[in-house]
Design an enzyme around this catalytic site. Structure first.
Site, mmCIF file in Angstrom:
data_model
loop_
_atom_site.group_PDB
_atom_site.id
_atom_site.type_symbol
_atom_site.label_atom_id
_atom_site.label_comp_id
_atom_site.label_asym_id
_atom_site.label_seq_id
_atom_site.Cartn_x
_atom_site.Cartn_y
_atom_site.Cartn_z
ATOM 1 N N TYR A 105 -1.916 -0.394 10.986
ATOM 2 C CA TYR A 105 -2.024 -1.070 9.680
ATOM 3 C C TYR A 105 -0.814 -0.746 8.805
ATOM 4 O O TYR A 105 -0.123 -1.650 8.331
ATOM 5 C CB TYR A 105 -3.312 -0.639 8.963
ATOM 6 N N LYS A 115 2.237 -3.168 7.411
ATOM 7 C CA LYS A 115 2.525 -3.362 5.985
ATOM 8 C C LYS A 115 3.967 -2.928 5.678
ATOM 9 O O LYS A 115 4.666 -3.566 4.894
ATOM 10 C CB LYS A 115 1.542 -2.580 5.109
ATOM 11 N N THR A 135 0.821 -1.220 0.000
ATOM 12 C CA THR A 135 0.000 0.000 0.000
ATOM 13 C C THR A 135 0.855 1.270 0.000
ATOM 14 O O THR A 135 2.000 1.252 0.479
ATOM 15 C CB THR A 135 -0.894 -0.007 1.270
ATOM 16 N N ASP A 136 0.266 2.356 -0.467
ATOM 17 C CA ASP A 136 0.973 3.648 -0.406
ATOM 18 C C ASP A 136 1.025 4.188 1.024
ATOM 19 O O ASP A 136 1.771 5.120 1.311
ATOM 20 C CB ASP A 136 0.309 4.679 -1.342
ATOM 21 N N GLU A 137 0.225 3.588 1.934
ATOM 22 C CA GLU A 137 0.151 4.134 3.295
ATOM 23 C C GLU A 137 1.469 3.977 4.057
ATOM 24 O O GLU A 137 1.681 4.634 5.069
ATOM 25 C CB GLU A 137 -1.016 3.487 4.060
#
Ligand code: NAD
Ligand code: TYD
Length: 353
Positions: free
Chosen positions: A159, A163, A133-135
């Site tokens: 989260y 990741k 993810t870009d997060e």
């Protein structure tokens, strides 16, 4: 030739399995634990299709992984399985560490053992594709340039931290052991089979039920939205032609504040399923913000375009129209999801807001 897909009963994984088998006869072994987010109804159209082998199990179960590798000898692993909802990670981070960090570690180790025992040619062709993810990059200032693949990791939620940890493990398994890995970091997806705890499907489902549309904080948080079918095509491109050990950012070139997203969904519903009680925007309710809420994500998807010629096929306008129409056409799917753990989740997340 076989693919081992983890998390293929979830939102993106099930879209990927359906897309893959619509274009290829290469079988898929789909390992999914069927948590609250896994839904075999997504794959109902594959019933009786020998190209899809579903296995209910945990990516943290090493003995199961070893059996699956020995039996199916996959030429690639596509790793979608994860706990994926930021709000859930705030309420209960443990499951995120277990699946996203420890689970990825176990999957890497089982993949490495399988890969080590392959003949040279198969070893060179093997791929471990990590879907991320870009997060992991953290939050951007309003005028900062979009995330490139070299942007520092600054995860802010349990989260995104879990990741980020999994991305680092994947990177290390390449650098230390030579495992042929690919990592993709994608922006926010939307589309069919999206579990209605996430912004877009929650707004559609709540609006149709005449329930409040809860916008966190001022609703000016910005995300870069990508139609899920475009994420699937990007993953296919990276799997086929991506350079081993590289990271590719995937995004829709489509930054939008949450408020605009909700207004767009309401306008489409006004057009496609008007309510007798007035415009759906009447249901918008501003609620207490998410703790640590990232203000802005934006993806620079220039590398994947330059190297692999990938660009999204859908604009936000075409993708969101398809998505709203899909939810209108699949009331049975929504009802099924809502009869499960989803209800409990609503109580946990919204009752104290
Ligand atoms: P999802 O929550 O809809 O699906 C996750 C799937 O993984 C479910 O089917 C679940 O049953 C399964 N799963 C969970 N724990 C497992 C375990 N221990 N063993 C086996 N299976 C397990 O998630 P999604 O939105 O489809 O996301 C898929 C992947 O893409 C995730 O890795 C996520 O981080 C990443 N991603 C998601 C988005 C997005 O907008 N949804 C954007 C970028 C990246
Ligand atoms: P979400 O779909 O949970 O994805 P992520 O947090 O991974 O980006 O949320 C998207 C954005 O919408 C995020 O800024 C939080 C916001 N949001 C709301 O305003 N209300 C809601 O009820 C939900 C679920 C999300």
């Amino acid at each position: 030739m076989t693919l081992l897909i983890t998390g293929g009963a979830g939102f993106i994984g099930s879209n990927f399995v359906l897309d893959w088998l619509a274009q290829s006869d290469e079988p898929v072994v789909n390992l999914d634990a069927l948590t609250y987010a896994g839904n075999l109804q997504n794959l109902a159209s594959l019933q009786g299709d020998a190209r899809h082998v579903f296995v209910q199990g945990d990516i943290g179960d090493r003995a199961l992984l070893d059996r699956l590798f020995a039996q199916h000898r996959p030429r690639a692993v596509l790793h979608f399985a994860a706990e994926s909802h930021v709000d859930r990670s705030i309420h209960g981070p443990g499951a995120f560490i277990k699946t996203n960090v420890e689970g990825t570690f176990t999957l890497l180790e089982a993949s490495r053992a399988h890969w080590n025992a392959l003949a040279d040619e198969d070893k060179a062709a093997f791929r471990f594709h990590h879907v991320s993810t870009d997060e992991v990059y953290g939050s951007l200032a309003p005028d900062a340039p979009a995330f490139t693949e070299t942007h520092p990791y600054e995860p802010n939620s349990p989260y995104s931290a879990s990741k980020a940890a999994s991305d680092h493990l994947v990177r290390a398994w390449h650098h230390t052991y030579g495992l042929p890995v690919l990592t993709t970091n994608c922006s926010n997806n939307y589309g069919p089979y999206h579990f209605p705890e996430k912004l877009i499907p929650l707004m559609i489902v709540n609006a149709l039920a005449g329930k409040p549309l809860p916008i966190y904080g001022d609703g000016l948080q910005v995300r870069d939205w990508l139609y899920v079918g475009d994420h699937c095509s990007a993953i296919r491109a990276v799997l086929a032609r991506g350079r081993v050990g590289e990271v590719y950012n995937i995004g829709g070139w489509n930054e939008m504040p949450n408020r605009d997203i909700v207004h767009r969904v309401c306008a489409l519903l006004d057009e496609l399923r008007p309510s007798g009680e007035g415009p759906y925007t009447r249901l918008i309710t501003f609620v207490k913000d998410r703790p640590g809420h990232d203000r802005r994500y934006a993806i620079d998807a220039g590398k994947i375009e330059r190297e692999l010629g990938w660009r999204p096929a859908e604009t936000f306008e075409t993708g969101i129209r398809k998505t709203v129409q899909w939810y209108l056409d699949h009331a049975d799917w929504v009802a099924n999801v809502q009869s499960g753990g989803y209800r409990d989740w609503l109580a946990t997340n919204y009752s104290s807001r």
